[in-house]
Design a protein around this motif. Structure first.
Motif, short mmCIF file in Angstrom:
data_model
loop_
_atom_site.label_atom_id
_atom_site.label_comp_id
_atom_site.label_asym_id
_atom_site.label_seq_id
_atom_site.Cartn_x
_atom_site.Cartn_y
_atom_site.Cartn_z
N ALA A 1 68.28 45.67 62.24
CA ALA A 1 67.30 45.06 61.32
C ALA A 1 67.92 44.68 59.97
CB ALA A 1 66.14 46.02 61.13
N HIS A 2 68.55 43.53 59.93
CA HIS A 2 69.00 42.96 58.66
C HIS A 2 67.93 41.96 58.25
CE1 HIS A 2 73.42 44.08 58.05
NE2 HIS A 2 72.96 44.86 59.01
N ILE A 3 66.93 42.46 57.57
CA ILE A 3 65.69 41.70 57.37
C ILE A 3 65.88 40.41 56.56
CG2 ILE A 3 64.97 43.06 55.33
CD1 ILE A 3 62.70 41.72 58.19
N LEU A 4 66.90 40.36 55.69
CA LEU A 4 67.08 39.15 54.87
C LEU A 4 67.45 37.94 55.73
CD1 LEU A 4 68.89 40.69 51.76
CD2 LEU A 4 66.45 40.25 52.08
N ARG A 5 68.00 38.18 56.92
CA ARG A 5 68.30 37.08 57.84
C ARG A 5 67.03 36.36 58.32
NH1 ARG A 5 73.58 35.54 60.04
NH2 ARG A 5 75.01 37.04 59.15
N HIS A 6 65.87 37.05 58.15
CA HIS A 6 64.61 36.51 58.65
C HIS A 6 63.68 36.10 57.49
CE1 HIS A 6 66.14 38.11 62.39
NE2 HIS A 6 66.40 39.21 61.73
N ASN A 7 64.22 36.13 56.29
CA ASN A 7 63.45 35.77 55.09
C ASN A 7 63.65 34.28 54.82
OD1 ASN A 7 63.48 35.12 52.14
ND2 ASN A 7 62.61 37.16 51.99
N GLU B 1 57.58 35.53 53.19
CA GLU B 1 57.22 36.94 53.29
C GLU B 1 58.52 37.71 53.08
OE1 GLU B 1 55.19 39.90 56.48
OE2 GLU B 1 54.81 37.76 56.76
N TYR B 2 58.55 38.64 52.12
CA TYR B 2 59.81 39.30 51.78
C TYR B 2 60.41 40.00 53.00
CZ TYR B 2 63.06 42.45 49.37
OH TYR B 2 64.17 43.13 48.97
N LYS B 3 59.61 40.82 53.67
CA LYS B 3 60.10 41.48 54.88
C LYS B 3 59.29 40.94 56.07
CE LYS B 3 62.18 45.28 52.56
NZ LYS B 3 62.51 46.68 52.42
N ASP B 4 59.80 39.88 56.66
CA ASP B 4 59.08 39.22 57.74
C ASP B 4 59.41 39.93 59.06
OD1 ASP B 4 57.88 37.53 59.55
OD2 ASP B 4 58.38 35.71 58.41
N LEU C 1 72.36 28.36 42.21
CA LEU C 1 71.07 28.62 42.84
C LEU C 1 70.63 30.03 42.46
CD1 LEU C 1 71.71 27.10 46.37
CD2 LEU C 1 69.73 26.53 44.93
N THR C 2 69.40 30.16 42.02
CA THR C 2 68.87 31.48 41.65
C THR C 2 67.59 31.72 42.42
OG1 THR C 2 69.77 31.23 39.43
CG2 THR C 2 68.06 32.90 39.70
N LEU C 3 67.49 32.92 42.98
CA LEU C 3 66.26 33.27 43.71
C LEU C 3 65.47 34.30 42.91
CD1 LEU C 3 64.43 33.41 46.27
CD2 LEU C 3 65.98 35.17 47.15
N THR C 4 64.20 33.98 42.66
CA THR C 4 63.28 34.94 42.06
C THR C 4 62.15 35.17 43.05
OG1 THR C 4 63.79 33.98 39.90
CG2 THR C 4 61.87 35.44 40.01
N LEU C 5 62.03 36.40 43.52
CA LEU C 5 60.96 36.69 44.49
C LEU C 5 59.60 36.50 43.83
CD1 LEU C 5 62.34 39.93 46.22
CD2 LEU C 5 62.44 37.57 47.06
N ALA C 6 58.62 36.13 44.65
CA ALA C 6 57.27 35.86 44.12
C ALA C 6 56.78 36.98 43.21
CB ALA C 6 56.31 35.65 45.29
N GLU C 7 57.00 38.23 43.63
CA GLU C 7 56.46 39.36 42.86
C GLU C 7 57.13 39.49 41.49
OE1 GLU C 7 57.62 42.16 45.91
OE2 GLU C 7 59.04 43.11 44.55
N ASN C 8 58.31 38.89 41.32
CA ASN C 8 59.01 38.97 40.03
C ASN C 8 58.81 37.74 39.16
OD1 ASN C 8 60.07 41.47 40.76
ND2 ASN C 8 61.77 40.53 41.84
#
Ligand SMILES: NC(=O)c1ccc[n+]([C@@H]2O[C@H](COP(=O)([O-])OP(=O)(O)OC[C@H]3O[C@@H](n4cnc5c(N)ncnc54)[C@H](O)[C@@H]3O)[C@@H](O)[C@H]2O)c1
Length: 335
Positions: free
Chosen positions: A122-128, A285-288, A249-256
């Motif tokens: 489960a490397h969850i970021l591969r599915h984000n 979805e952060y953890k899809d 490229l910068t990623l800011t998650l929705a919650e942040n």
């Protein structure tokens, strides 16, 4: 449509994240939930409609209704549980990391390679979807050659008991690092060849360092760092920056996001040559967990490799072990 019978082992934080995103799906039926804490197993069964629950997973492995086992227990138990599941012909979705040291991690990867059933780690970021989009943009050359990666993933650990348990098995550079080391190798399309690092115990009772940071260099010439601290004194103000010869490229998650969270994650693209900023809203979805589960069912139905493959999983794990060694010895490790 095939309906997969599922057993969940480990009904804690990440186990329940898996369960809550899959139990209501048309192709999933939760058969059993297991936790050494019977109350957790019982609550999970109630929530998911599982007919059975218990503290020992082994008797359930003889149930032909169970096709897939999700292993969401502490890291030191992943290998023995995997072996028991494979011996009974079950497919497995196992939480990372694959081990607590190089030797049991290698044993895990070898078990997966010789298994007759499918195993996805489960490397969850591969599915984000935001990480998938970033990887695509980088591979299309949007920021030129990727030269610098800044990633921090600190946790302001108000749930001290849970993190103390996790710290008994390994430090955050191994536990959490495998995700981000995998991201670095995935985004650069290259392998990390050099690591160094530092760490400390902010909480002196912690078995392993609870604050860790590693520097790395890839074969393609990209440098970067990953920082992970688990302590109530640490703030969870985190950065994900990918800097290339033509931009960032910068990623800011929705919650942040300071505002407009309803739009999803914020991907910001800065173009060095023009000084232009482009902002992209990406619903994500952060953890899809269901996307991840679907990767496993695709592996089963179409005989596909995992995402990441077991070679990629093992590679990230080896780098994380090297980072732990670098932190312990103060040496630069070349891989
Ligand atoms: N993919 C991710 O994003 C992610 C996030 C957090 C944790 N994790 C990983 O998931 C694993 C669990 O972490 P967590 O945060 O959910 O911990 P947790 O403490 O919240 O949950 C672990 C659960 O497993 C149970 N358990 C432990 N050993 C067991 C056994 N042998 N049989 C049955 N139940 C057992 C515990 O009682 C507990 O309820 C760790 O390996 C961790 O690295 C992954």
């Amino acid at each position: 449509m095939k309906r997969y019978g599922v057993m969940l082992i480990g009904c804690g934080h990440i186990g329940m994240t898996h369960l809550c995103d899959i139990y209501f799906r048309d192709n999933v039926k939760i058969i059993a939930t297991v936790d050494s804490d019977i109350e957790r197993a019982k609550d999970a069964a109630k929530k998911s409609g599982a007919a059975s629950f218990g503290t020992d997973y082994r008797p359930f492995l003889d149930d032909p209704m169970i096709d897939v086992v999700i292993i969401a227990t502490y890291t030191s138990s992943h290998l023995p549980i995997l072996r028991d599941c494979l011996a009974k012909g079950k497919h497995v979705l196992c939480e990372k990391p694959i081990g607590t040291d190089l030797s049991n991690g290698k044993e895990f990867a070898d078990e997966v390679r010789k298994a007759k059933t499918k195993v996805l780690v489960a490397h969850i970021l591969r599915h984000n979807s935001s990480y998938i989009k970033l990887q695509k943009m980088i591979s299309e050359g949007v920021i030129g050659d990727l030269r610098m990666i800044r990633m921090t993933q600190n946790h302001h650990t108000v749930d001290r008991k849970r993190f103390r348990n996790l710290l008994t098995d390994c430090s955050p550079i191994l536990d959490c690092g495998v995700h981000y080391i995998d991201v670095a190798q995935w985004f650069t399309g290259s392998k990390i060849v050099e690591v160094s690092g530092i760490g400390t115990k902010i909480d002196e009772r912690s078995v392993n360092c609870d604050y860790t940071v590693m520097n790395f260099k890839t074969e393609s010439g990209c440098v970067g760092y990953f920082e992970a601290g688990w302590n109530p004194g640490v703030s969870s103000l985190n950065v994900k920056d990918f800097i290339g010869t033509k931009g960032r490229l910068t990623l800011t998650l929705a919650e942040n996001r300071p505002s407009d969270r309803e739009e999803g994650d914020l991907i910001s693209l800065y173009k060095t040559e023009t000084g232009e900023y482009i902002t992209i809203n990406n619903p994500s979805e952060y953890k899809d967990m269901y996307a991840q589960f679907t990767t496993l069912t695709d592996m089963i139905e179409n005989d596909t490799d995992g995402d990441p493959t077991i070679d990629e999983v093992e590679s990230a794990f080896r780098v994380a072990c090297a980072a732990e060694e670098a932190i312990a010895t103060g040496r630069v490790i070349r891989l």
